[in-house]
Design a protein around this motif. Structure first.
Motif, PDB file in Angstrom:
ATOM      1  N   ARG A   2       0.815  -1.221   0.000  1.00 13.87           N
ATOM      2  CA  ARG A   2       0.000   0.000   0.000  1.00 13.87           C
ATOM      3  C   ARG A   2       0.843   1.264   0.000  1.00 13.87           C
ATOM      4  N   ARG A   3       2.119   1.137   0.357  1.00 11.26           N
ATOM      5  CA  ARG A   3       3.019   2.300   0.362  1.00 11.26           C
ATOM      6  C   ARG A   3       3.919   2.315  -0.876  1.00 11.26           C
ATOM      7  N   ASN A   4       3.546   1.535  -1.881  1.00 16.73           N
ATOM      8  CA  ASN A   4       4.259   1.477  -3.164  1.00 16.73           C
ATOM      9  C   ASN A   4       5.657   0.888  -3.069  1.00 16.73           C
ATOM     10  N   ARG A   5       5.899   0.077  -2.061  1.00 17.38           N
ATOM     11  CA  ARG A   5       7.177  -0.616  -1.931  1.00 17.38           C
ATOM     12  C   ARG A   5       7.041  -1.995  -2.564  1.00 17.38           C
ATOM     13  N   PRO A   6       8.146  -2.562  -3.052  1.00 19.53           N
ATOM     14  CA  PRO A   6       8.066  -3.908  -3.628  1.00 19.53           C
ATOM     15  C   PRO A   6       7.594  -4.909  -2.579  1.00 19.53           C
ATOM     16  N   ALA A   7       6.828  -5.882  -3.020  1.00 18.13           N
ATOM     17  CA  ALA A   7       6.360  -6.943  -2.143  1.00 18.13           C
ATOM     18  C   ALA A   7       6.332  -8.234  -2.951  1.00 18.13           C
ATOM     19  N   GLY A   8       6.724  -9.320  -2.316  1.00 20.13           N
ATOM     20  CA  GLY A   8       6.687 -10.607  -2.994  1.00 20.13           C
ATOM     21  C   GLY A   8       7.770 -11.534  -2.491  1.00 20.13           C
ATOM     22  N   ARG A   9       7.910 -12.629  -3.203  1.00 20.48           N
ATOM     23  CA  ARG A   9       8.852 -13.665  -2.786  1.00 20.48           C
ATOM     24  C   ARG A   9       9.497 -14.272  -4.023  1.00 20.48           C
ATOM     25  N   LEU A  10      10.793 -14.464  -3.956  1.00 19.75           N
ATOM     26  CA  LEU A  10      11.559 -15.108  -5.016  1.00 19.75           C
ATOM     27  C   LEU A  10      12.384 -16.221  -4.387  1.00 19.75           C
ATOM     28  N   MET A  62      10.247  -9.805   0.131  1.00 19.40           N
ATOM     29  CA  MET A  62      10.041  -8.362   0.237  1.00 19.40           C
ATOM     30  C   MET A  62       8.698  -8.167   0.922  1.00 19.40           C
ATOM     31  N   GLU A  63       8.739  -7.654   2.154  1.00 15.56           N
ATOM     32  CA  GLU A  63       7.521  -7.571   2.942  1.00 15.56           C
ATOM     33  C   GLU A  63       7.597  -6.394   3.905  1.00 15.56           C
ATOM     34  N   LYS A  64       6.539  -5.596   3.928  1.00 14.38           N
ATOM     35  CA  LYS A  64       6.411  -4.466   4.854  1.00 14.38           C
ATOM     36  C   LYS A  64       7.635  -3.554   4.850  1.00 14.38           C
ATOM     37  N   GLY A  65       8.168  -3.301   3.656  1.00 11.85           N
ATOM     38  CA  GLY A  65       9.283  -2.377   3.547  1.00 11.85           C
ATOM     39  C   GLY A  65      10.640  -2.936   3.930  1.00 11.85           C
ATOM     40  N   ARG A  66      10.720  -4.246   4.097  1.00 11.77           N
ATOM     41  CA  ARG A  66      11.989  -4.878   4.462  1.00 11.77           C
ATOM     42  C   ARG A  66      12.337  -5.944   3.425  1.00 11.77           C
ATOM     43  N   LEU A  67      13.630  -6.183   3.241  1.00 11.16           N
ATOM     44  CA  LEU A  67      14.135  -7.219   2.349  1.00 11.16           C
ATOM     45  C   LEU A  67      14.767  -8.303   3.204  1.00 11.16           C
ATOM     46  N   ILE A  74      17.853  -7.999   5.616  1.00  9.13           N
ATOM     47  CA  ILE A  74      19.126  -7.475   5.113  1.00  9.13           C
ATOM     48  C   ILE A  74      19.010  -6.080   4.516  1.00  9.13           C
ATOM     49  N   GLY A  75      17.817  -5.492   4.528  1.00  9.13           N
ATOM     50  CA  GLY A  75      17.701  -4.146   3.987  1.00  9.13           C
ATOM     51  C   GLY A  75      16.308  -3.583   4.099  1.00  9.13           C
TER      52      GLY A  75
END
Length: 115
Positions: A2-10, A62-67, A74-75
């Motif tokens: 919702r804050r336009n940050r990447p989200a997902g899983r690889l 990539m979840e809730k603004g964290r990597l 890690i970021g």
């Protein structure tokens, strides 16, 4: 998200994960204690997966603004784009700086053509 940050899983195969853990520790991304725990976990997962001792398959999340690399944060993730208000969109018509129709990219998605 919702804050336009990447989200997902690889899913990723990481080689020389010991070097990776050393690098993110040296950069101050994780603490020495977190690095030791992460390294022990990566070694165990690698052995369980039957891989060479310096290779492991882990999710990149990539979840809730964290990597995350597996469970290890890690970021931080910044927004990919910002949504501007309507007043900041390019001017059209008489107020347009362009003497001819020009497509303008809108931050909210889509295209608008000034005529």
């Amino acid at each position: 998200d919702r804050r336009n940050r990447p989200a997902g899983r690889l899913n990723a195969r990481v080689t020389d994960f010991k070097g990776l853990v050393d690098a993110i520790t040296a950069e101050g991304i994780v603490s020495e204690d977190e690095a030791r725990i992460a390294l022990a976990g990566l070694i165990l997962v690698s052995q369980f997966q039957g891989n060479r001792s310096d290779e492991v398959e882990v999710p990149i999340i990539m979840e809730k603004g964290r990597l995350y690399l597996g469970p290890l944060a890690i970021g931080k993730l910044a927004p990919l784009y910002l949504i501007r208000s309507a007043s900041s969109e390019p001017a059209c018509g008489r107020n347009s700086p362009h003497p001819y129709p020009v497509p303008h990219r809108r931050w909210s998605g889509g295209w608008r053509v000034c005529a």
